[in-house]
Design a protein around this motif. Structure first.
Motif, PDB file in Angstrom:
ATOM      1  N   LEU A 181      20.599 -67.881 -22.015  1.00 42.30           N
ATOM      2  CA  LEU A 181      21.569 -66.909 -21.512  1.00 42.30           C
ATOM      3  C   LEU A 181      21.307 -66.581 -20.046  1.00 42.30           C
ATOM      4  O   LEU A 181      22.245 -66.526 -19.234  1.00 42.30           O
ATOM      5  CB  LEU A 181      21.521 -65.628 -22.354  1.00 42.30           C
ATOM      6  N   PHE A 182      20.043 -66.376 -19.676  1.00 44.59           N
ATOM      7  CA  PHE A 182      19.722 -66.120 -18.270  1.00 44.59           C
ATOM      8  C   PHE A 182      20.092 -67.322 -17.405  1.00 44.59           C
ATOM      9  O   PHE A 182      20.626 -67.155 -16.289  1.00 44.59           O
ATOM     10  CB  PHE A 182      18.228 -65.801 -18.118  1.00 44.59           C
ATOM     11  N   LEU A 223      17.526 -66.598 -25.493  1.00 50.87           N
ATOM     12  CA  LEU A 223      17.500 -65.635 -24.408  1.00 50.87           C
ATOM     13  C   LEU A 223      17.331 -66.345 -23.064  1.00 50.87           C
ATOM     14  O   LEU A 223      18.000 -66.016 -22.075  1.00 50.87           O
ATOM     15  CB  LEU A 223      16.355 -64.650 -24.640  1.00 50.87           C
ATOM     16  N   THR A 274      26.528 -62.051 -19.319  1.00 44.03           N
ATOM     17  CA  THR A 274      25.623 -60.905 -19.215  1.00 44.03           C
ATOM     18  C   THR A 274      25.814 -59.959 -20.402  1.00 44.03           C
ATOM     19  O   THR A 274      24.843 -59.442 -20.965  1.00 44.03           O
ATOM     20  CB  THR A 274      25.859 -60.145 -17.899  1.00 44.03           C
ATOM     21  N   LEU A 294      24.187 -61.358 -23.305  1.00 40.41           N
ATOM     22  CA  LEU A 294      22.763 -61.053 -23.190  1.00 40.41           C
ATOM     23  C   LEU A 294      22.468 -59.649 -23.705  1.00 40.41           C
ATOM     24  O   LEU A 294      21.530 -59.435 -24.486  1.00 40.41           O
ATOM     25  CB  LEU A 294      22.336 -61.191 -21.732  1.00 40.41           C
TER      26      LEU A 294
END
Length: 285
Positions: A130-131, A127, A150, A153
């Motif tokens: 991904l950001f 996670l 996004t 995500l």
């Protein structure tokens, strides 16, 4: 974060939306220093934060929440909020800001809504990555790549974390979710509370207790309301007669359906349909 980002804080904006439905408006990160609590001015878009280190306080709708590394917290548009790091262990976080007509629906599918602002979780490297990737692609002005990341995500939130949380549900939550699933699949049939109880191998009394615990209404009320919501959709979307619609959503007598519909919706099925036909589909959510 130090290996990838040079500064303690950075925020990027894109003021050229590709679509009215979905726009990745901003993204950023911050390694916070101890600060005094202060209130943020409500904004007109959705913001999702991911805490990657430390701790902080997130206050929304006058409720304080303790946030730690691994937690996600969201601020809906036009919502009064306050958040700040704990002085003894100040947090760091990534965030993305989203605009568009479909953002509410997309976030709801991920488990975030104006009723559920926070997802508590352990720190998740995937996670976090991904950001970070959303930010990096945004910075390179590779907007399609940042948007596609996004959605990756969203997929991860909506599947991996949801399944993980489902595995941690209490016994009562498992039973209640199973009951709701049964109703949603069989509402069109002439089902009774006894049928619901039998299908889930529980007692009728326990079904009533679960609905009081989680929704504060009876199972019969929930079934009626669910059927009526489906009837509203059919009145807006199809040319079926009102009698046919009443049978399609599980009512055995059309006059009773009309009476109940008028009681809950505030107008007859015919009036509801005429209103829809007058103003068009865009007038209804």
């Amino acid at each position: 974060m130090g290996k990838i980002f040079k500064n303690d804080v950075s925020v990027l904006f894109n003021n050229n939306p590709i679509s009215e439905d979905f726009h990745l408006y901003e993204c950023g990160y911050e390694e916070c220093k101890p600060t005094k609590p202060y209130e943020f001015v409500p904004i007109d878009y959705w913001v999702i934060h991911y805490c990657i280190a430390g701790e902080g306080i997130f206050q929304i709708e006058d409720k304080q929440n303790h946030i730690k590394a691994g937690d996600i917290f969201m601020i809906p548009p036009y919502t009064k909020n306050k958040y700040y790091p704990l002085p003894e262990n100040p947090w760091s976080y990534h965030w993305i800001g989203l605009r568009g007509k479909q953002i509410h629906k997309l976030l709801s599918m991920c488990g975030l809504s104006p009723e559920t602002y926070i997802i508590h979780n352990e720190l998740d490297t995937h996670l976090k990555n991904l950001f970070e990737k959303i930010y990096q692609e945004f910075q390179r002005e590779r907007y399609f790549k940042s948007i596609s990341t996004t959605f990756l995500l969203f997929d991860y939130l909506g599947n991996h974390l949801r399944l993980k949380q489902k595995a941690e549900l209490s016994t009562t939550e498992v039973y209640f979710n199973a009951i709701l699933n049964y109703i949603h699949k069989n509402y069109a049939d002439n089902i009774s509370i006894s049928d619901i109880a039998t299908a889930n191998n529980i007692d009728r009394t326990y079904v009533f207790k679960l609905f009081q615990k989680y929704l504060k209404i009876s199972p019969s009320q929930y079934l009626q309301q669910y059927r009526l919501s489906k009837a509203c959709t059919l009145l807006r979307k199809t040319s079926l007669s009102i009698t046919d619609i009443s049978y399609t959503v599980g009512f055995q007598h059309a006059p009773y359906f009309t009476k109940l519909f008028t009681q809950y919706i505030g107008e007859t099925p015919s009036e509801y349909r005429k209103e829809y036909m007058r103003f068009g589909e865009d007038s209804f959510s």
